[in-house]
Design a protein around this motif. Sequence first.
Motif, PDB file in Angstrom:
ATOM      1  N   TRP A  57     -43.521  -5.447 -14.612  1.00  0.00           N
ATOM      2  CA  TRP A  57     -42.772  -4.394 -15.301  1.00  0.00           C
ATOM      3  C   TRP A  57     -43.612  -3.660 -16.353  1.00  0.00           C
ATOM      4  N   ILE A  58     -44.467  -4.374 -17.078  1.00  0.00           N
ATOM      5  CA  ILE A  58     -45.278  -3.715 -18.098  1.00  0.00           C
ATOM      6  C   ILE A  58     -46.299  -2.802 -17.418  1.00  0.00           C
ATOM      7  N   ASN A  59     -46.903  -3.272 -16.357  1.00  0.00           N
ATOM      8  CA  ASN A  59     -47.878  -2.438 -15.639  1.00  0.00           C
ATOM      9  C   ASN A  59     -47.211  -1.212 -15.017  1.00  0.00           C
ATOM     10  N   ILE A  60     -45.986  -1.379 -14.574  1.00  0.00           N
ATOM     11  CA  ILE A  60     -45.239  -0.238 -14.031  1.00  0.00           C
ATOM     12  C   ILE A  60     -44.990   0.788 -15.136  1.00  0.00           C
ATOM     13  N   LEU A  61     -44.651   0.306 -16.313  1.00  0.00           N
ATOM     14  CA  LEU A  61     -44.447   1.230 -17.442  1.00  0.00           C
ATOM     15  C   LEU A  61     -45.771   1.910 -17.810  1.00  0.00           C
ATOM     16  N   ARG A  62     -46.852   1.166 -17.716  1.00  0.00           N
ATOM     17  CA  ARG A  62     -48.165   1.762 -18.007  1.00  0.00           C
ATOM     18  C   ARG A  62     -48.478   2.874 -17.006  1.00  0.00           C
ATOM     19  N   THR A  63     -48.113   2.638 -15.757  1.00  0.00           N
ATOM     20  CA  THR A  63     -48.324   3.649 -14.713  1.00  0.00           C
ATOM     21  C   THR A  63     -47.548   4.919 -15.063  1.00  0.00           C
ATOM     22  N   ALA A  64     -46.305   4.753 -15.495  1.00  0.00           N
ATOM     23  CA  ALA A  64     -45.490   5.911 -15.891  1.00  0.00           C
ATOM     24  C   ALA A  64     -46.133   6.611 -17.086  1.00  0.00           C
ATOM     25  N   ARG A  65     -46.637   5.826 -18.016  1.00  0.00           N
ATOM     26  CA  ARG A  65     -47.232   6.411 -19.221  1.00  0.00           C
ATOM     27  C   ARG A  65     -48.494   7.200 -18.873  1.00  0.00           C
ATOM     28  N   GLU A  66     -49.300   6.680 -17.964  1.00  0.00           N
ATOM     29  CA  GLU A  66     -50.541   7.379 -17.568  1.00  0.00           C
ATOM     30  C   GLU A  66     -50.218   8.727 -16.939  1.00  0.00           C
ATOM     31  N   LYS A  67     -49.144   8.725 -16.141  1.00  0.00           N
ATOM     32  CA  LYS A  67     -48.802   9.965 -15.452  1.00  0.00           C
ATOM     33  C   LYS A  67     -48.162  10.956 -16.417  1.00  0.00           C
ATOM     34  N   CYS A  68     -47.370  10.458 -17.333  1.00  0.00           N
ATOM     35  CA  CYS A  68     -46.652  11.328 -18.271  1.00  0.00           C
ATOM     36  C   CYS A  68     -47.012  10.916 -19.686  1.00  0.00           C
ATOM     37  N   PRO A  69     -48.144  11.393 -20.185  1.00  0.00           N
ATOM     38  CA  PRO A  69     -48.626  10.914 -21.478  1.00  0.00           C
ATOM     39  C   PRO A  69     -47.730  11.293 -22.662  1.00  0.00           C
ATOM     40  N   ASN A  70     -46.924  12.362 -22.513  1.00  0.00           N
ATOM     41  CA  ASN A  70     -46.158  12.818 -23.669  1.00  0.00           C
ATOM     42  C   ASN A  70     -44.659  12.572 -23.570  1.00  0.00           C
ATOM     43  N   ASN A 126     -32.017  -0.648 -19.270  1.00  0.00           N
ATOM     44  CA  ASN A 126     -31.291  -1.664 -20.053  1.00  0.00           C
ATOM     45  C   ASN A 126     -31.873  -3.053 -19.841  1.00  0.00           C
ATOM     46  N   THR A 127     -31.988  -3.790 -20.933  1.00  0.00           N
ATOM     47  CA  THR A 127     -32.427  -5.175 -20.834  1.00  0.00           C
ATOM     48  C   THR A 127     -31.499  -6.060 -21.655  1.00  0.00           C
ATOM     49  N   ASN A 128     -31.332  -7.297 -21.229  1.00  0.00           N
ATOM     50  CA  ASN A 128     -30.509  -8.231 -22.004  1.00  0.00           C
ATOM     51  C   ASN A 128     -31.312  -8.851 -23.143  1.00  0.00           C
ATOM     52  N   GLY A 129     -32.586  -8.544 -23.218  1.00  0.00           N
ATOM     53  CA  GLY A 129     -33.404  -8.966 -24.343  1.00  0.00           C
ATOM     54  C   GLY A 129     -33.961 -10.378 -24.253  1.00  0.00           C
ATOM     55  N   THR A 130     -33.696 -11.071 -23.159  1.00  0.00           N
ATOM     56  CA  THR A 130     -34.112 -12.482 -23.084  1.00  0.00           C
ATOM     57  C   THR A 130     -35.636 -12.651 -23.085  1.00  0.00           C
ATOM     58  N   LYS A 131     -36.347 -11.609 -22.713  1.00  0.00           N
ATOM     59  CA  LYS A 131     -37.807 -11.721 -22.639  1.00  0.00           C
ATOM     60  C   LYS A 131     -38.518 -10.941 -23.742  1.00  0.00           C
ATOM     61  N   LEU A 132     -37.759 -10.409 -24.681  1.00  0.00           N
ATOM     62  CA  LEU A 132     -38.384  -9.541 -25.687  1.00  0.00           C
ATOM     63  C   LEU A 132     -38.963 -10.341 -26.848  1.00  0.00           C
ATOM     64  N   THR A 133     -40.009 -11.076 -26.548  1.00  0.00           N
ATOM     65  CA  THR A 133     -40.727 -11.791 -27.600  1.00  0.00           C
ATOM     66  C   THR A 133     -41.582 -10.800 -28.374  1.00  0.00           C
ATOM     67  N   ILE A 167     -43.022  -7.113 -27.193  1.00  0.00           N
ATOM     68  CA  ILE A 167     -42.693  -5.910 -27.967  1.00  0.00           C
ATOM     69  C   ILE A 167     -43.973  -5.230 -28.434  1.00  0.00           C
ATOM     70  N   LYS A 168     -44.958  -6.037 -28.774  1.00  0.00           N
ATOM     71  CA  LYS A 168     -46.250  -5.468 -29.187  1.00  0.00           C
ATOM     72  C   LYS A 168     -46.868  -4.687 -28.026  1.00  0.00           C
ATOM     73  N   GLN A 169     -46.778  -5.243 -26.819  1.00  0.00           N
ATOM     74  CA  GLN A 169     -47.302  -4.530 -25.643  1.00  0.00           C
ATOM     75  C   GLN A 169     -46.515  -3.245 -25.407  1.00  0.00           C
ATOM     76  N   LEU A 170     -45.217  -3.306 -25.601  1.00  0.00           N
ATOM     77  CA  LEU A 170     -44.398  -2.108 -25.408  1.00  0.00           C
ATOM     78  C   LEU A 170     -44.766  -1.036 -26.428  1.00  0.00           C
ATOM     79  N   SER A 171     -45.096  -1.475 -27.637  1.00  0.00           N
ATOM     80  CA  SER A 171     -45.401  -0.498 -28.682  1.00  0.00           C
ATOM     81  C   SER A 171     -46.643   0.311 -28.334  1.00  0.00           C
ATOM     82  N   GLU A 172     -47.514  -0.267 -27.504  1.00  0.00           N
ATOM     83  CA  GLU A 172     -48.717   0.467 -27.081  1.00  0.00           C
ATOM     84  C   GLU A 172     -48.369   1.584 -26.100  1.00  0.00           C
TER      85      GLU A 172
END
Lengths: 533, 73
Positions: free
Chosen positions: A136-149, A156-163, A167-172
């Motif tokens: 999932w993080i790599n998929i988000l990175r793919t989206a970010r590379e294509k759409c930088p802005n 939606n997430t239930n938050g069970t994995k949001l350590t 969150i630090k990786q998401l902030s990038e």
Amino acid sequence: MKNYDSINHVAWTEPRIQFIKNQLENLLQIVDLESKGEVVEIDGFRLKDPSMWRSSLPQSILDNFGTLSSVCDCNCDFCYEKGLSKISNKLVFFPKRSMLTLQEAKTRAKYYDPETQTGLFVTAADSLEPTLNPDWINILRTAREKCPNEILDLPNTNGTKLTEEIIKQLSELKPITINISLHSINPLTRKQLMHDPNPEIAIQSIPLLKKYGIPFRIGIVPWYTIPITEIKETIKYADHYDALEIQIELPGFTQFGFESPPFNTKQQWNNIVSTVKSMRLLIQTPLYTSPYAYEVNGDPSAVVVGIVKNSPAANADLHIGDRILEINGKKVFTRSYCNDLLRKTSKGQLQIKILRNRKIREINMDCKQEDKEKNLYPYKPSGYPIDPFHQYGIFMPESFRLEYIIQIENIINNYNSKNVLIFASKLIAPYFKKILQVFKRQGHFKNVKIYVETPKNIFWGGNICIGDLLTVSDYVNCIEEFLLKKKVKPDLLLIPSSGFSNWGRDIIGRNFLEIEQQFNIPVELVKSLIIWR
Amino acid sequence: MQNSNEFIWHYKINHKPVKKVLNDPVTEMIRSEIQNLLKIVILTKDGNRVQINGFKFHKALVNDKEDIEYKIY
């Protein structure tokens, strides 16, 4: 061996592929295919040129990627998935527990055009817990590379994995927003109600999201087993950490999940609405019930429901409960129109005319160009685009749009119709009937008899009352009852399009034109957006 | 339904096809359909591409004398 993609995942959004499959299957019933004189076995097909299959409908890159995951690691007592296995053979896009692969995401990114926001046809599947997708993080990175802005609005997430590490990786990947199904900050409730084995992770993710400057929205389903005091505490918690919005989803259940109603809907919903109305004035985060139309009895008036912290609206003399009458001299009638107008209005000074306590006032709102690096969390965190959510911090849920009436009138005129049956959901019908009368008094719909009927949500049953979930069979049932009751055969049927795919299919895959075939009455869809926010 | 003021996309049907390959109309219809499908999809077996250039009717549907292979192109 290749894992085949489920045809069900495209039946709703790209039925031409299903058509091709049917054609091939029909042909193979009567012919054998050959290569150089030898019969060859065929067990599948793939699209020759994906670029031929671009959709013209604009959507965000993440929406175009589709569902990240159709599995969940919780088992909420109120989950709409409950009992769906009983009807899995009927639902067109019943999840086959698929995960979006990184390869598919990269291919979709290749064909996505950020300028037009269009890409390949979407595969529809039930969207459950995205963080269970190992990529999932790599998929988000793919989206970010294509759409930088582009602001990526995470599913939606239930938050069970949001350590904190996640969150630090998401902030990038900022600018992003994230939607958390929090439901309660009581760890015991999350354990018992959601069967979350590590409830502290989701609960602690909220202050961490603020720490890392990621705007978040909170979802709460105030299930009847959660005390109202606990719901209030959860709302206050989200407000304390500067949530962008807090959505209170009026609890629903279907006939498939519960043999008998687990609670009295009217009592429970009214109790929740009453709580939300009082809490709304005590906190500084937009707080609303969903479907919001229930709270306001379908009324689309542009009343301010919330004001985002640190926004231009928060700095102006705008209050929750103010009814917006004009923006820069343009009259405003509905929330949706107001939202549209705010999105189009240039930055600078906004003159807003409001009605407050029966008095008309003029409010000046300074919507100046802020420095991109300035931190106005959650409205505009550091590094985010200016006015990222395009409404200057004024929060109003979407509503019925008056342009639907104009559309209806045009369709009736095209058909030269005299007896029209229009369908409206339980939530919208009361307002819709009133507004029709207003238009009639102004000279519209002359010599046209209009009937407004509300189909029952028979398919889903339970306490489901949202028009966007009505099926063709629900409409058929309503028409049959109407014909028996009124002894009048309409010459035109008008159905809101929001419950159908862009190919006119309902959630079970039936096309709305089946209604026309069955009753021999023309049917048109009135183009409308989903408003059960 | 489009109203009378809108541009309407309207396509002519040719009663005589531009390029007919087979004489029997039903067989030609099937040939043409396969050919058109192959313009937009690739047929596969176990995920691997299969090249197609002909077809014949299932034996159960035809006499032995009519066990004919038809070219697609």
